[in-house]
Design an enzyme around this catalytic site. Structure first.
Site, PDB file in Angstrom:
ATOM      1  N   CYS A  41       0.799  -1.246   0.000  1.00 32.33           N
ATOM      2  CA  CYS A  41       0.000   0.000   0.000  1.00 32.33           C
ATOM      3  C   CYS A  41       0.818   1.277   0.000  1.00 32.33           C
ATOM      4  O   CYS A  41       0.705   2.071  -0.935  1.00 32.33           O
ATOM      5  CB  CYS A  41      -0.952  -0.009   1.185  1.00 32.33           C
ATOM      6  SG  CYS A  41      -2.246  -1.236   0.994  1.00 32.33           S
TER       7      CYS A  41
HETATM    8  P1  NAD Z   1      -4.561  -8.629  -3.761  1.00 38.09           P
HETATM    9  O1  NAD Z   1      -3.656  -8.520  -4.911  1.00 38.09           O
HETATM   10  O2  NAD Z   1      -4.115  -9.379  -2.538  1.00 38.09           O
HETATM   11  O3  NAD Z   1      -5.943  -9.263  -4.214  1.00 38.09           O
HETATM   12  C1  NAD Z   1      -6.646  -8.899  -5.345  1.00 38.09           C
HETATM   13  C2  NAD Z   1      -7.480 -10.084  -5.790  1.00 38.09           C
HETATM   14  O4  NAD Z   1      -8.342  -9.659  -6.841  1.00 38.09           O
HETATM   15  C3  NAD Z   1      -6.680 -11.253  -6.327  1.00 38.09           C
HETATM   16  O5  NAD Z   1      -7.066 -12.439  -5.675  1.00 38.09           O
HETATM   17  C4  NAD Z   1      -7.050 -11.298  -7.827  1.00 38.09           C
HETATM   18  O6  NAD Z   1      -7.058 -12.610  -8.349  1.00 38.09           O
HETATM   19  C5  NAD Z   1      -8.429 -10.711  -7.790  1.00 38.09           C
HETATM   20  N1  NAD Z   1      -8.890 -10.126  -9.049  1.00 38.09           N
HETATM   21  C6  NAD Z   1      -8.245  -9.249  -9.851  1.00 38.09           C
HETATM   22  N2  NAD Z   1      -9.014  -8.903 -10.888  1.00 38.09           N
HETATM   23  C7  NAD Z   1     -10.178  -9.554 -10.744  1.00 38.09           C
HETATM   24  C8  NAD Z   1     -11.400  -9.607 -11.473  1.00 38.09           C
HETATM   25  N3  NAD Z   1     -11.566  -8.860 -12.573  1.00 38.09           N
HETATM   26  N4  NAD Z   1     -12.379 -10.412 -11.047  1.00 38.09           N
HETATM   27  C9  NAD Z   1     -12.216 -11.154  -9.926  1.00 38.09           C
HETATM   28  N5  NAD Z   1     -11.101 -11.145  -9.180  1.00 38.09           N
HETATM   29  C10 NAD Z   1     -10.100 -10.349  -9.579  1.00 38.09           C
HETATM   30  O7  NAD Z   1      -4.939  -7.135  -3.363  1.00 38.09           O
HETATM   31  P2  NAD Z   1      -5.223  -6.546  -1.911  1.00 38.09           P
HETATM   32  O8  NAD Z   1      -3.943  -6.407  -1.156  1.00 38.09           O
HETATM   33  O9  NAD Z   1      -6.363  -7.271  -1.297  1.00 38.09           O
HETATM   34  O10 NAD Z   1      -5.683  -5.065  -2.298  1.00 38.09           O
HETATM   35  C11 NAD Z   1      -6.922  -4.824  -2.964  1.00 38.09           C
HETATM   36  C12 NAD Z   1      -7.158  -3.333  -2.950  1.00 38.09           C
HETATM   37  O11 NAD Z   1      -7.307  -2.866  -1.596  1.00 38.09           O
HETATM   38  C13 NAD Z   1      -6.034  -2.492  -3.539  1.00 38.09           C
HETATM   39  O12 NAD Z   1      -6.572  -1.378  -4.196  1.00 38.09           O
HETATM   40  C14 NAD Z   1      -5.251  -2.049  -2.318  1.00 38.09           C
HETATM   41  O13 NAD Z   1      -4.558  -0.846  -2.533  1.00 38.09           O
HETATM   42  C15 NAD Z   1      -6.358  -1.854  -1.306  1.00 38.09           C
HETATM   43  N6  NAD Z   1      -5.947  -2.008   0.088  1.00 38.09           N
HETATM   44  C16 NAD Z   1      -5.077  -2.987   0.444  1.00 38.09           C
HETATM   45  C17 NAD Z   1      -4.719  -3.139   1.770  1.00 38.09           C
HETATM   46  C18 NAD Z   1      -3.751  -4.199   2.183  1.00 38.09           C
HETATM   47  O14 NAD Z   1      -3.257  -4.126   3.323  1.00 38.09           O
HETATM   48  N7  NAD Z   1      -3.430  -5.181   1.352  1.00 38.09           N
HETATM   49  C19 NAD Z   1      -5.257  -2.285   2.751  1.00 38.09           C
HETATM   50  C20 NAD Z   1      -6.180  -1.324   2.354  1.00 38.09           C
HETATM   51  C21 NAD Z   1      -6.508  -1.186   1.021  1.00 38.09           C
END
Ligand code: NAD
Length: 427
Positions: A265
């Site tokens: 992030c």
């Molecule tokens: P991640 O990469 O761990 O997970 C994303 C998931 O989405 C994956 O499993 C992927 O296969 C799936 N995906 C992608 N495109 C898709 C589609 N079209 N249809 C279905 N599934 C799909 O990401 P994350 O760490 O969970 O982060 C997600 C969002 O949340 C980002 O924008 C991130 O900035 C935000 N965020 C993350 C955190 C954190 O600590 N990881 C905290 C707050 C906000």
């Protein structure tokens, strides 16, 4: 409430499991079948404290995973978009997953008679939901925002490692919306959460997320800069941090000097905000500096290591920790990586250990480094140990099996300092 979640990563899966635990019926959708199968078997594909237990409790009852977007959207009233928004090379956001998800949801909404709310939980720059997500949904559904479907921005603030606890007990919930109907539905979902709810417009909600992460990264870079000066003055920056945090205007959190911030992030969110600022014709001097201080910390560790043991060539160096912080298996933008790369570049033999992140690190380093199955084994016969991740188990390590008991701690985690040549990175 019937809820679908698109994307089952750290945010999506924790949100899905958390909302199921709160009594909603949840369908988690991901395009990766292996992840979906693991979730349906009652296990979490990622490591998060407490996630397996809650998943096992809810799966098959009010929680199910699928690869079928149509099924997920048609059988829910609200869809949370939780897909990744990584950085592009130029620092801008790669919105391809958000666009794909919006397109897919839009097409399915064209078949749906009832009202549906789409919630953007992925972190996106101010303006993205209104300028990108809404037009894609309208174009693909043939429907109109507000009259036919709703939209809300609901940024997530959970911290990896304690994501379940954070999701279920947040400091605040931000609901960004432009219409009452969507806002009320999202308020209903969060009605049994005990925290302040801030209602804003969509752009403000999106900006709050960037401002929050930028502020936290700034705090860390600030104390690291103070720490780098303290080191030269032979002052313990942790005492200085305590001294300033007793002022009620300064909270004690995020003032742990060390190797700096990383993860999925802070780096990408800061890059994206800096990119956006420049596009707006504003030079973000402070955020640039926050980034610069952070980028220098791994090199400071390498320089210190060289002062201690001379050339790295042929030396056995134990690297303790590869995850970007303790409590997670996430190695995205981990500050451990530039440290390991720097050691390898100069011919060191690196033996690394991480209680959770070995598999993720292997995808990156392959057989360029050795992987120890315990911290003690990584230390055996080593010339130097570098503590790079704040895993609790490193607090009381036994360094006696090292060839030379030289330890540089970049996280102020080692407590058992007897009989070793110990040095802190910036204290
Ligand atoms: P991640 O990469 O761990 O997970 C994303 C998931 O989405 C994956 O499993 C992927 O296969 C799936 N995906 C992608 N495109 C898709 C589609 N079209 N249809 C279905 N599934 C799909 O990401 P994350 O760490 O969970 O982060 C997600 C969002 O949340 C980002 O924008 C991130 O900035 C935000 N965020 C993350 C955190 C954190 O600590 N990881 C905290 C707050 C906000």
């Amino acid at each position: 409430m019937d809820i679908s979640i698109i994307g089952t990563g750290y945010v999506g899966l924790v949100t899905g499991v958390g909302l199921a635990e709160k009594g909603n019926r949840v369908i988690c959708m991901d395009m990766i079948k292996e992840k979906v199968d693991i979730i349906n078997s009652g296990k979490s594909p990622i490591y998060e404290k407490g996630l397996n237990e809650l998943l096992e409790k809810n799966i098959g009852k009010n929680l199910v995973a699928t690869t079928d977007l149509r099924n997920a959207v048609l059988n829910s009233d609200v869809t949370f978009i939780c897909v990744g928004t990584p950085s592009k090379r130029d620092g801008s956001l790669d919105l391809s997953s958000v666009k794909n998800a919006s397109k897919g949801i839009g097409k399915i909404l064209s078949e749906k008679d009832s009202y549906h709310v789409v919630v953007v939980k992925s972190t996106v720059l101010p303006g993205t939901t209104e300028e990108t997500v809404i037009p894609i949904l309208e174009e693909n559904s043939g429907k109109k925002f507000i009259s036919d479907f709703g939209i809300a921005a609901n940024p997530e603030f959970l911290r990896e490692g304690i994501a379940v606890k954070d999701f279920l007990n947040p400091d605040r919930i931000i609901i960004g919306s432009l219409d009452k109907r969507s806002r009320r539905i999202i308020e209903q979902i969060y009605s049994n959460f005990k925290c302040p709810i801030l209602r804003t417009d969509i752009k403000t909600a999106e900006m709050i997320k960037y401002a929050a992460n930028s502020f936290l990264a700034t705090k860390i870079s600030f104390i690291n800069e103070i720490g780098n000066m303290c080191k030269k003055l032979n002052i313990n920056v942790y005492e200085v941090a305590r001294g300033i945090s007793l002022d009620h205007r300064v909270s004690p959190y995020f003032l742990n000097a060390g190797l700096g911030w990383g993860g999925s992030c802070f780096p990408k969110d800061l890059k994206a905000l800096i990119y956006k600022a420049k596009k707006l014709g504003y030079e973000p001097f402070l955020l640039n500096a926050v980034f610069k201080v952070n980028e220098e910390q791994p090199q400071r560790l390498l320089d210190m290591a060289k002062r201690k043991i001379g050339s790295f060539k042929g030396k056995k160096i134990a690297v303790l920790g590869m995850a970007f912080k303790g409590g997670t298996d996430d190695v995205r933008d981990s500050p451990a990586f530039p440290v390991i790369e720097g050691l390898l570049r100069e011919g060191a033999n690196v033996t690394a250990y991480d209680p959770n992140a070995e598999d993720s690190a292997k995808e990156f380093f392959g057989d360029r480094i050795e992987y120890a199955d315990s911290a003690e084994n990584s230390l055996k016969d080593s010339d130097l140990a570098l503590i790079v991740t704040d895993w609790e188990e490193f607090e009381e390590l036994d360094f006696r099996e090292m060839k030379n008991r030289i330890v540089i701690d970049a996280r102020n985690i080692v407590k058992n300092r007897k009989g070793i040549d110990y040095e802190g990175l910036c204290w």
